[in-house]
Design a protein around this motif. Structure first.
Motif, PDB file in Angstrom:
ATOM      1  N   SER A  82       4.540  -1.358   1.183  1.00 53.45           N
ATOM      2  CA  SER A  82       5.732  -1.909   0.544  1.00 53.45           C
ATOM      3  C   SER A  82       5.451  -2.361  -0.880  1.00 53.45           C
ATOM      4  O   SER A  82       6.370  -2.657  -1.633  1.00 53.45           O
ATOM      5  N   ASP A  83       4.179  -2.424  -1.261  1.00 62.84           N
ATOM      6  CA  ASP A  83       3.764  -2.885  -2.585  1.00 62.84           C
ATOM      7  C   ASP A  83       3.027  -1.749  -3.284  1.00 62.84           C
ATOM      8  O   ASP A  83       1.952  -1.329  -2.834  1.00 62.84           O
ATOM      9  N   PRO A  84       3.555  -1.233  -4.397  1.00 65.40           N
ATOM     10  CA  PRO A  84       2.891  -0.120  -5.096  1.00 65.40           C
ATOM     11  C   PRO A  84       1.464  -0.441  -5.508  1.00 65.40           C
ATOM     12  O   PRO A  84       0.594   0.438  -5.474  1.00 65.40           O
ATOM     13  N   GLU A  85       1.199  -1.692  -5.890  1.00 70.50           N
ATOM     14  CA  GLU A  85      -0.153  -2.061  -6.288  1.00 70.50           C
ATOM     15  C   GLU A  85      -1.111  -2.027  -5.095  1.00 70.50           C
ATOM     16  O   GLU A  85      -2.261  -1.608  -5.216  1.00 70.50           O
TER      17      GLU A  85
ATOM     18  N   ILE B 200      -5.344   0.837  -1.938  1.00 68.22           N
ATOM     19  CA  ILE B 200      -5.767   1.512  -0.712  1.00 68.22           C
ATOM     20  C   ILE B 200      -6.186   2.943  -0.993  1.00 68.22           C
ATOM     21  O   ILE B 200      -7.252   3.398  -0.555  1.00 68.22           O
ATOM     22  N   THR B 201      -5.357   3.677  -1.723  1.00 68.64           N
ATOM     23  CA  THR B 201      -5.677   5.078  -1.991  1.00 68.64           C
ATOM     24  C   THR B 201      -6.920   5.201  -2.864  1.00 68.64           C
ATOM     25  O   THR B 201      -7.722   6.125  -2.689  1.00 68.64           O
TER      26      THR B 201
END
Length: 401
Positions: free
Chosen positions: A17-20, A25-26
């Protein structure tokens, strides 16, 4: 054994839900995925290129026994392959754990090849090395120096409790989870908390997805060519984990709980320490907070002390061991601590001496019952290296007033 959300009293953590958070993670996943390629490039390919740039007479000298430099690089390549088996196993278990579809998330794993920073790749190398400390037979001496006082204090205070599962112990900065695991094996209800995705993914794999003891062979000291006395020492291998976590926990019994509910008795939470434990209900509070090499990760130690005080029950016990290597010293005011995400610009930062820290502990609502200084230990150290770092850790036991 479970990996829970950021905050025990909030809804399940959803990093997507959080782009940051998704980017973090990626990037972490990518660094585990790319370990093999990056290690071959940085450790052996560049050295071969440099070797063949030497004059022919110099090359011939280095080819001779006992040096055999090119054979050494071949041996390092084989060691990298062993390490990559572990790194890629962590990657696969984390992809499954987060429910990531590699074909649709970020355009597939091929699209992640540039998403791992040098810092992320360095964290993979240090994580592999940290398995030596926490999950190998060879790391037992260092674990005993760092964790032994915690375990002894728990036994002295709570060893006679009929049902140890009623004693709830929190381990902030849990890293690869060994101390929290050992506490659960001793019969207590144990929860580890960690911010670093590298540490969380690695601990989740070793705790939940290994099939047996000694499953992996790794070479923890190949990432540098400096300060080795022999090439055998440089390349030496270890087996991890030294115990099979699932088997040991499953076989563990107590008089009051012959078949403990493992997810309840042992868990790991992901998230910032202060945010995760700031608003606990009375039922969620802990009897013990055990910190090892942790408090100096805070830019503002007072906020840590307040959090520890708030998460403990009345007369709860805080047991600490470690040095004062203030992680934000020398960093800019807007820097974030890579270990725990603390933002130094949020409320300022400061560094104290040990006597000042002990005074502050008492100012923040604790009674010091025991203080022991001078305990020597390394941290993920190579005992065979020509360069060794040694800390004189401070051990204390404080009770919430």
């Amino acid at each position: 054994m479970s990996t829970n959300g950021v905050n025990p009293d909030e809804e399940e953590f959803d990093p997507f839900s959080d782009p940051e958070e998704l980017k973090a993670i990626t990037s972490t996943l990518s660094s585990f995925h790319l370990y093999r390629r990056a290690a071959h490039q940085n450790l052996t390919h560049r050295r071969r290129t440099s070797f063949f740039a030497l004059s022919r007479p110099h090359q011939e000298l280095l080819k001779q026994s006992p040096i055999n430099y090119l054979r050494t690089l071949d041996d390092v390549d084989r060691a990298i392959e062993d390490n990559a088996v572990l790194s890629e196993a962590i990657f696969r278990s984390a992809v499954d754990g987060f429910g990531i579809d590699l074909e649709t998330t970020g355009g597939g794993i091929q699209e992640w090849d540039d998403s791992a920073s040098d810092s992320d790749l360095d964290k993979v190398r240090s994580t592999i090395k940290q398995f030596y400390r926490d999950w190998s037979v060879e790391g037992k001496a260092e674990r005993e120096a760092c964790y032994g006082g915690i375990m002894k204090e728990l036994e002295e205070r709570f060893g006679g409790v009929e049902d140890k599962t009623t004693i709830r112990v929190l381990v902030p900065g849990a890293g690869l989870g060994r101390l929290a695991f050992d506490i659960a094996v001793a019969g207590y209800t144990s929860q580890g908390n960690e911010f670093s995705y590298h540490q969380l993914m690695a601990s989740n794999y070793i705790l939940n997805h290994t099939a047996s003891a000694n499953q992996h062979t790794i070479h923890p000291f190949i990432s540098t060519f400096s300060n080795h006395t022999t090439r055998a020492s440089h390349l030496r291998s270890i087996q991890i984990p030294d115990v099979h976590p699932t088997t040991l926990l499953t076989q563990h019994t107590t008089a009051a709980a012959p078949a403990p509910d493992l997810p309840e008795q042992f868990s790991m939470t992901a998230g910032d320490f202060r945010q995760s434990y700031r608003n606990l209900t009375p039922q969620q509070k802990f009897n013990v907070c055990a910190t090892v090499f942790f408090i100096d990760t805070a830019p503002n130690l007072i906020s840590y002390l307040e959090t520890i005080h708030n998460l403990l029950v009345d007369n709860g016990v805080w047991i600490n061991f470690g040095p004062l290597l203030w992680h934000f010293e020398g960093h800019g005011a807007d820097a974030k601590n890579p270990k725990n995400g603390e933002d130094a610009s949020a409320d300022g930062k400061f560094e104290l001496c040990l006597d000042e820290v002990l005074a502050l502990v008492q100012m923040c609502g604790f009674k010091l019952e025991k203080v022991v200084t001078g305990a020597k230990t390394g941290y993920v150290g190579d005992e065979k290296s020509m360069l060794r770092h040694e800390y004189e850790g401070a051990f204390w036991v404080a009770v919430k007033v």
